[in-house]
Design a protein around this motif. Structure first.
Motif, mmCIF file in Angstrom:
data_model
loop_
_atom_site.group_PDB
_atom_site.id
_atom_site.type_symbol
_atom_site.label_atom_id
_atom_site.label_comp_id
_atom_site.label_asym_id
_atom_site.label_seq_id
_atom_site.Cartn_x
_atom_site.Cartn_y
_atom_site.Cartn_z
ATOM 1 N N ILE A 150 0.937 -0.773 -0.592
ATOM 2 C CA ILE A 150 0.062 0.160 0.171
ATOM 3 C C ILE A 150 1.325 0.962 0.041
ATOM 4 O O ILE A 150 1.565 1.464 0.231
ATOM 5 C CB ILE A 150 -0.693 -0.222 0.929
ATOM 6 C CG1 ILE A 150 -0.185 -0.623 2.322
ATOM 7 C CG2 ILE A 150 -1.584 -1.406 1.017
ATOM 8 C CD1 ILE A 150 -1.322 -0.214 3.847
ATOM 9 N N SER A 151 0.104 2.264 -0.717
ATOM 10 C CA SER A 151 0.888 3.316 -0.505
ATOM 11 C C SER A 151 1.627 4.287 1.438
ATOM 12 O O SER A 151 2.397 4.758 0.689
ATOM 13 C CB SER A 151 -0.093 4.893 -1.105
ATOM 14 O OG SER A 151 -0.865 4.438 -0.148
ATOM 15 N N HIS A 152 1.257 3.580 2.240
ATOM 16 C CA HIS A 152 1.315 3.936 3.774
ATOM 17 C C HIS A 152 2.441 3.425 4.245
ATOM 18 O O HIS A 152 2.540 1.945 3.642
ATOM 19 C CB HIS A 152 0.422 4.530 4.351
ATOM 20 C CG HIS A 152 -0.629 5.193 4.275
ATOM 21 N ND1 HIS A 152 -1.291 5.317 2.659
ATOM 22 C CD2 HIS A 152 -0.827 5.994 4.797
ATOM 23 C CE1 HIS A 152 -2.005 6.225 3.122
ATOM 24 N NE2 HIS A 152 -1.712 7.266 3.853
ATOM 25 N N PHE A 186 4.371 7.241 1.507
ATOM 26 C CA PHE A 186 5.364 7.399 1.302
ATOM 27 C C PHE A 186 5.707 8.432 0.982
ATOM 28 O O PHE A 186 7.312 9.484 0.795
ATOM 29 C CB PHE A 186 6.225 5.767 0.418
ATOM 30 C CG PHE A 186 6.686 5.007 1.709
ATOM 31 C CD1 PHE A 186 7.478 4.909 2.024
ATOM 32 C CD2 PHE A 186 5.897 3.268 2.295
ATOM 33 C CE1 PHE A 186 7.945 3.669 2.515
ATOM 34 C CE2 PHE A 186 5.617 2.241 1.990
ATOM 35 C CZ PHE A 186 6.941 2.352 3.120
ATOM 36 N N GLU A 187 5.222 8.913 -0.423
ATOM 37 C CA GLU A 187 5.299 10.552 -1.251
ATOM 38 C C GLU A 187 4.244 10.868 -1.544
ATOM 39 O O GLU A 187 3.249 9.258 -1.068
ATOM 40 C CB GLU A 187 6.069 9.465 -2.182
ATOM 41 C CG GLU A 187 5.632 8.834 -3.160
ATOM 42 C CD GLU A 187 6.116 7.497 -2.720
ATOM 43 O OE1 GLU A 187 7.879 7.193 -3.234
ATOM 44 O OE2 GLU A 187 5.744 6.477 -3.026
ATOM 45 N N SER A 217 7.809 -0.755 5.580
ATOM 46 C CA SER A 217 5.898 -0.867 4.394
ATOM 47 C C SER A 217 4.762 -1.590 4.712
ATOM 48 O O SER A 217 5.574 -2.862 5.603
ATOM 49 C CB SER A 217 6.603 -1.740 2.846
ATOM 50 O OG SER A 217 7.354 -2.739 3.049
ATOM 51 N N THR A 229 11.676 -4.819 -1.533
ATOM 52 C CA THR A 229 10.691 -3.767 -0.972
ATOM 53 C C THR A 229 9.566 -3.326 -2.088
ATOM 54 O O THR A 229 10.096 -2.628 -2.934
ATOM 55 C CB THR A 229 10.931 -3.055 -0.128
ATOM 56 O OG1 THR A 229 11.409 -1.842 -0.391
ATOM 57 C CG2 THR A 229 11.220 -3.426 1.073
ATOM 58 N N ARG A 230 7.970 -3.805 -1.344
ATOM 59 C CA ARG A 230 7.175 -2.480 -1.944
ATOM 60 C C ARG A 230 7.148 -2.763 -4.031
ATOM 61 O O ARG A 230 7.232 -2.121 -3.912
ATOM 62 C CB ARG A 230 7.379 -1.159 -2.106
ATOM 63 C CG ARG A 230 7.413 -0.586 -0.778
ATOM 64 C CD ARG A 230 7.187 0.421 -0.482
ATOM 65 N NE ARG A 230 6.079 1.168 -0.357
ATOM 66 C CZ ARG A 230 5.517 2.432 -0.762
ATOM 67 N NH1 ARG A 230 6.684 3.280 -1.565
ATOM 68 N NH2 ARG A 230 4.244 2.944 -1.652
ATOM 69 N N ASN A 289 4.668 -4.567 -6.581
ATOM 70 C CA ASN A 289 3.419 -4.929 -6.992
ATOM 71 C C ASN A 289 3.814 -5.702 -7.732
ATOM 72 O O ASN A 289 4.127 -5.771 -8.767
ATOM 73 C CB ASN A 289 2.988 -4.001 -6.481
ATOM 74 C CG ASN A 289 1.861 -2.994 -5.396
ATOM 75 O OD1 ASN A 289 2.399 -3.987 -3.923
ATOM 76 N ND2 ASN A 289 2.264 -1.848 -6.318
#
Lengths: 450, 450
Positions: free
Chosen positions: A184-186, A236-237, A281, B175-176, B178
């Motif tokens: 996820i974006s957070h 994150f951004e 993350s 990481t991160r 998808n």
């Protein structure tokens, strides 16, 4: 017939599962990558969100006979305590009467579970890193310290090795293994509100504290040493307040003074902690099948969820409970049968809770601060009080019952549709204020009918 | 500034990309796991669906200057020829006038592209298997025959290594990232309708033949040796007709006599081929980001789709076209910039075509046999004829234009909603039969308005 069980991962799920299986008389070993961290309680500090035990978790601990060992290390939280920008707070109860979720440190709970697993006779192997799993031949290769290698053959293999499971990674390379990992974006960062200089809790200890700020939030859970573990969730951004915009101590202080000033006053070590602790993350993973040729995935390895419903551990513990029930029912004559029954039974429920966890971020970080949402919650609580069996809020079904997650999901959707309509009544706030339950109930009934 | 480019994979996309990059004056190498199969044309027989080149593919080949090399090896297919259970056939044109998709063998096309890449000066390394990619250090480890190892450092790495990309697998461990891979319930098997004893095509060569049977189908595409490559799509299991229920020669014959009897009469080698050729699975993969630290994914490595819209290769070729355009625009000063622009531009389009490909199975295997669907297609063709720019059928936008896939997807949805309403008119079939275009147009207009 293989009855030698190898569990990969000595985390919360792996160690509870070890206890269950050993109590069934099975030859059970647990292989863990990390060294035994019970000697060094700080090893995973700053790397995990505090745990909140709820009904499903307790039920699984009770069946394993270790509930009583855990209780003394928990603190009940009866509701959310919401902190607004001006430092005012108010409480939203989670359930009725004494219903609560229970804060516990991951390390403490994991330590208890490992001790109990060892006591039960589970064999523990630490510092065993899975290098490769040959799923077709049921073979695991571990690397040990000093570059040694060790091979495990002809065992039942259960992967309780978390969101980045090595067993699942091996299964993914087979044909027709469905898999998804979505970050996820957070991200999140752990921080601390220490006990006061008088050695007391700095805030109400019997609540889960939330500072909801729309697209971001801070939460805090109590610890038995009278500190609070805080978790900051930020994008994150690509947002006004995001991890990438916090570049130095001044930025940290600015964000906390602006948005979390009452918490900031209680965090003497904030800037150092912020710099020291990692920004982690959050991932949702789903996969299927969970089993292949006497290998099986469980817990986060099968279904890692984001933490916003507080169910990751509870769901994993319930996995162990369900699996134990199936072994009781079908015996250990055919592990393939047991594993097949397990995945078929359990997959719709873990899909449901993964989705609920994803959806709940908005509720925690945004809706809880909305006055209309609060009225909605109160109306729902009243409905539950008046019709304790016919109308159970989704949160209560998930948290204070063992209704299947998939049913809680479906039932919750229906109820939400009714409440959506009820809340469209422009006079609903007034009706609630006037305690005009008759009018509200009428509205609920007509909303159902449509 | 790194201008040494290493492409992983010498398949269709990798070799076309090699030509593009070499023509830009870049030092380009291609690393391929397999031996050079141009010496042995049968190496991948029975393992790939025939290709259908359409507008986007041709456009990319033309820009690379190799369209003329490919044309002689293709056969135009102007429409679908539908075969019913009784052996009757009828044709549904794909587009207007001379619009066609072009059948070509994967091996032939790949051979041409490799030859042209070598001629252009691309360095080829066969039998180089990627063992590991260190994305952070831009380092690739290959294993070579005879257990040799080779390391590649400090190069731009582009993964054109297909649905099970080694580069993507390395990126997934970061990481991160998808990622999702979803296998569909159907598999496929390639079969052949050979040329007749007189050396002629056994069926109309200028059509894509379909035997739609609801939940399964057979298709056939012409080859320049006057044979047809057939692909049988069946569920793996859980259906009346499925791969797991076909256990011996008698089962094969029974299924073909029952459902595909006219094709069966043309397949003398059916049972032997059925036993010999593998049953392959079909996967959709999506991931993001496509780039990390001077590494990038392209083609199936970034977005593998199921084959039901005939766009996998065309989309991959368009990837190369788009990337080439971005290099032209931004230069090679910053690959990070080019790769970032590429993924941002391209991802919504590849998501759209992946979804369309998934949805199109139903159209190919089921709807095309429905009389109402045929009228719908004819009405749509008429609308396109009357309003060539305002109403373009989705299939035409995807296949005969270079409208962005995401726009074709969105516009197609709007048009489908209008046609859904038009088709609800109980007299629509009669109106079409009566050539009452005025009434139909009226219906279209009112359906739009709502």
């Amino acid at each position: 017939m293989k009855n030698q069980i190898s569990i990969l991962g000595a985390g919360l799920i792996g160690s509870l599962l070890g206890i269950y299986l050993k109590k069934k008389g099975l030859d059970t070993s647990i292989y863990e990558k990390r060294p035994d961290w019970r000697q060094n309680q700080t090893s995973s500090a700053g790397r995990s969100i505090n745990m909140a035990l709820s009904y499903r978790g307790w039920k699984a601990l009770e069946k394993a006979g270790i509930k009583d060992k855990v209780v003394p290390f928990t603190i009940p939280m009866y509701g959310r305590r919401i902190h607004d920008e001006h430092g005012s707070t108010y409480c939203q109860p989670y359930g009725k009467d004494n219903e609560a979720i229970y804060s516990i440190s991951r390390n403490t709970l994991n330590g208890i579970l490992l001790d109990e697993a060892e006591k039960a006779g589970v064999t523990m192997f630490f510092e065993h890193t899975v290098e490769d799993v040959d799923v077709h031949r049921n073979k695991v290769t571990f690397s040990l310290p000093n570059e040694q290698e060790k091979h495990l053959e002809d065992s039942i293999i259960i992967g309780a090795d978390g969101a980045f499971s090595a067993l699942r990674n091996a299964m993914q390379r087979q044909t027709r293994f469905n898999f998804s990992q979505q970050f996820i974006s957070h991200g999140y960062k752990e921080l601390t509100i220490p006990a006061t200089t008088e050695g007391e809790f700095a805030m109400d200890p019997n609540a889960l504290h939330i500072w909801p700020r729309g697209n971001f939030m801070l939460i805090a859970l109590p610890n038995i040493d009278k500190s609070f573990t805080c978790t900051l969730f930020l994008p994150f951004e690509d947002a006004n307040v995001s991890f990438d915009k916090i570049r130095d101590h001044l930025d940290v202080i600015h964000v906390f003074q602006t948005y979390f000033n009452d918490a900031y006053q209680l965090m003497p070590d904030l800037t150092a902690e912020f710099a020291r602790n990692p920004t982690a993350s959050l991932v949702n993973t789903e996969c299927y099948p969970w089993t292949a040729n006497n290998c099986m995935l469980i817990g986060d390895a099968a279904h890692a969820m984001v933490p916003f419903y507080g169910q990751g551990m509870n769901c994993g513990f319930e996995d162990c409970y369900v699996l134990d029930g199936l072994i009781g029912k079908y015996g250990t004559f055919s592990w393939e049968l047991v594993f097949e029954k397990f995945q078929k039974t359990r997959k719709p429920d873990t899909d449901a809770i993964c989705q609920l966890a994803m959806d709940n971020f908005k509720e925690m970080s945004d809706s809880v601060a909305d006055p209309k949402f609060l009225i909605r919650k109160k109306i729902e609580a009243k409905l539950h009080e008046m019709f304790p069996h016919e109308w159970v809020p989704q949160y209560s079904m998930v948290t204070f019952s063992d209704i299947k997650y998939s049913e809680a999901y479906a039932q919750g959707k229906l109820q939400a549709a009714v409440l959506d309509k009820v809340m469209k009544d422009p006079f609903i706030a007034q009706k609630w204020k006037d305690l005009d339950y008759h009018a509200i109930l009428n509205k609920v009934e007509t909303s159902k009918a449509v």
